[in-house]
Design a protein around this motif. Sequence first.
Motif, PDB file in Angstrom:
ATOM      1  N   SER A   3      22.468 -72.010  46.472  1.00 13.81           N
ATOM      2  CA  SER A   3      22.117 -72.671  45.230  1.00 13.81           C
ATOM      3  C   SER A   3      23.196 -73.684  44.832  1.00 13.81           C
ATOM      4  O   SER A   3      22.879 -74.739  44.294  1.00 13.81           O
ATOM      5  CB  SER A   3      21.874 -71.634  44.146  1.00 13.81           C
ATOM      6  N   PHE A   4      24.468 -73.401  45.143  1.00 15.25           N
ATOM      7  CA  PHE A   4      25.540 -74.354  44.843  1.00 15.25           C
ATOM      8  C   PHE A   4      25.345 -75.631  45.648  1.00 15.25           C
ATOM      9  O   PHE A   4      25.442 -76.734  45.115  1.00 15.25           O
ATOM     10  CB  PHE A   4      26.916 -73.740  45.136  1.00 15.25           C
ATOM     11  N   SER A   5      25.049 -75.492  46.940  1.00 11.30           N
ATOM     12  CA  SER A   5      24.863 -76.674  47.772  1.00 11.30           C
ATOM     13  C   SER A   5      23.608 -77.439  47.357  1.00 11.30           C
ATOM     14  O   SER A   5      23.564 -78.670  47.453  1.00 11.30           O
ATOM     15  CB  SER A   5      24.824 -76.300  49.249  1.00 11.30           C
ATOM     16  N   LEU A   6      22.598 -76.737  46.890  1.00 14.40           N
ATOM     17  CA  LEU A   6      21.387 -77.390  46.408  1.00 14.40           C
ATOM     18  C   LEU A   6      21.694 -78.243  45.180  1.00 14.40           C
ATOM     19  O   LEU A   6      21.311 -79.409  45.117  1.00 14.40           O
ATOM     20  CB  LEU A   6      20.318 -76.345  46.070  1.00 14.40           C
ATOM     21  N   TYR A   7      22.407 -77.679  44.213  1.00 17.80           N
ATOM     22  CA  TYR A   7      22.759 -78.432  43.008  1.00 17.80           C
ATOM     23  C   TYR A   7      23.709 -79.576  43.321  1.00 17.80           C
ATOM     24  O   TYR A   7      23.586 -80.671  42.762  1.00 17.80           O
ATOM     25  CB  TYR A   7      23.351 -77.510  41.944  1.00 17.80           C
ATOM     26  N   LEU A   8      24.640 -79.352  44.229  1.00 13.57           N
ATOM     27  CA  LEU A   8      25.568 -80.407  44.624  1.00 13.57           C
ATOM     28  C   LEU A   8      24.797 -81.559  45.273  1.00 13.57           C
ATOM     29  O   LEU A   8      25.056 -82.733  44.986  1.00 13.57           O
ATOM     30  CB  LEU A   8      26.612 -79.843  45.589  1.00 13.57           C
ATOM     31  N   GLY A   9      23.850 -81.237  46.123  1.00 16.88           N
ATOM     32  CA  GLY A   9      23.013 -82.266  46.746  1.00 16.88           C
ATOM     33  C   GLY A   9      22.177 -83.025  45.731  1.00 16.88           C
ATOM     34  O   GLY A   9      22.033 -84.245  45.828  1.00 16.88           O
ATOM     35  N   MET A  10      21.628 -82.318  44.745  1.00 17.05           N
ATOM     36  CA  MET A  10      20.833 -82.988  43.710  1.00 17.05           C
ATOM     37  C   MET A  10      21.696 -83.918  42.871  1.00 17.05           C
ATOM     38  O   MET A  10      21.287 -85.031  42.540  1.00 17.05           O
ATOM     39  CB  MET A  10      20.124 -81.962  42.823  1.00 17.05           C
ATOM     40  N   ILE A  11      22.902 -83.488  42.540  1.00 11.87           N
ATOM     41  CA  ILE A  11      23.819 -84.332  41.761  1.00 11.87           C
ATOM     42  C   ILE A  11      24.183 -85.584  42.558  1.00 11.87           C
ATOM     43  O   ILE A  11      24.151 -86.695  42.040  1.00 11.87           O
ATOM     44  CB  ILE A  11      25.071 -83.530  41.349  1.00 11.87           C
ATOM     45  N   ALA A  12      24.519 -85.384  43.837  1.00 13.13           N
ATOM     46  CA  ALA A  12      24.862 -86.526  44.687  1.00 13.13           C
ATOM     47  C   ALA A  12      23.655 -87.446  44.869  1.00 13.13           C
ATOM     48  O   ALA A  12      23.793 -88.679  44.849  1.00 13.13           O
ATOM     49  CB  ALA A  12      25.362 -86.044  46.041  1.00 13.13           C
ATOM     50  N   GLY A  13      22.470 -86.881  45.026  1.00 15.34           N
ATOM     51  CA  GLY A  13      21.250 -87.668  45.169  1.00 15.34           C
ATOM     52  C   GLY A  13      20.944 -88.498  43.930  1.00 15.34           C
ATOM     53  O   GLY A  13      20.369 -89.576  44.016  1.00 15.34           O
ATOM     54  N   PHE A  14      21.349 -87.991  42.775  1.00 16.66           N
ATOM     55  CA  PHE A  14      21.160 -88.731  41.528  1.00 16.66           C
ATOM     56  C   PHE A  14      22.205 -89.833  41.383  1.00 16.66           C
ATOM     57  O   PHE A  14      21.901 -90.947  40.966  1.00 16.66           O
ATOM     58  CB  PHE A  14      21.224 -87.778  40.330  1.00 16.66           C
ATOM     59  N   ILE A  15      23.450 -89.541  41.737  1.00 20.68           N
ATOM     60  CA  ILE A  15      24.559 -90.482  41.535  1.00 20.68           C
ATOM     61  C   ILE A  15      24.550 -91.618  42.564  1.00 20.68           C
ATOM     62  O   ILE A  15      24.831 -92.772  42.223  1.00 20.68           O
ATOM     63  CB  ILE A  15      25.906 -89.735  41.569  1.00 20.68           C
ATOM     64  N   LEU A  16      24.251 -91.313  43.814  1.00 20.40           N
ATOM     65  CA  LEU A  16      24.350 -92.294  44.894  1.00 20.40           C
ATOM     66  C   LEU A  16      23.638 -93.618  44.601  1.00 20.40           C
ATOM     67  O   LEU A  16      24.224 -94.691  44.806  1.00 20.40           O
ATOM     68  CB  LEU A  16      23.850 -91.690  46.207  1.00 20.40           C
ATOM     69  N   PRO A  17      22.411 -93.630  44.116  1.00 20.70           N
ATOM     70  CA  PRO A  17      21.748 -94.918  43.860  1.00 20.70           C
ATOM     71  C   PRO A  17      22.429 -95.762  42.788  1.00 20.70           C
ATOM     72  O   PRO A  17      22.227 -96.979  42.736  1.00 20.70           O
ATOM     73  CB  PRO A  17      20.343 -94.517  43.415  1.00 20.70           C
ATOM     74  N   PHE A  18      23.245 -95.161  41.939  1.00 14.06           N
ATOM     75  CA  PHE A  18      23.913 -95.924  40.899  1.00 14.06           C
ATOM     76  C   PHE A  18      24.956 -96.883  41.464  1.00 14.06           C
ATOM     77  O   PHE A  18      25.453 -97.758  40.760  1.00 14.06           O
ATOM     78  CB  PHE A  18      24.533 -94.993  39.852  1.00 14.06           C
TER      79      PHE A  18
END
Length: 85
Positions: A3-18
């Motif tokens: 679950s930690f890696s899932l949330y970390l991936g979601m955060i990175a997936g949100f930030i990267l396009p910025f």
Amino acid sequence: MKSFSLYLGMIAGFILPFFNIPLILTIRRNKSSNNISLIWTFGVWICSLLMLPQILVTEDMTFKIFGSVNFVLFSGVVFYVCRYR
């Protein structure tokens, strides 16, 4: 741990396009997009557009977040590249 890696991936997936935002601001500041290839710009955007149906129906939240945010922000890049070309 999963679950930690899932949330970390979601955060990175949100930030990267910025990271498209500095490109947009540079184009606006210079009032030119001549150093950006139109083939690259439209190639990336068309691929994102073709991926959009899968982005919208997938259950993978990381892909959904990244894909949708990236499509919106990269569409801004396309707009400014065309506007200042």
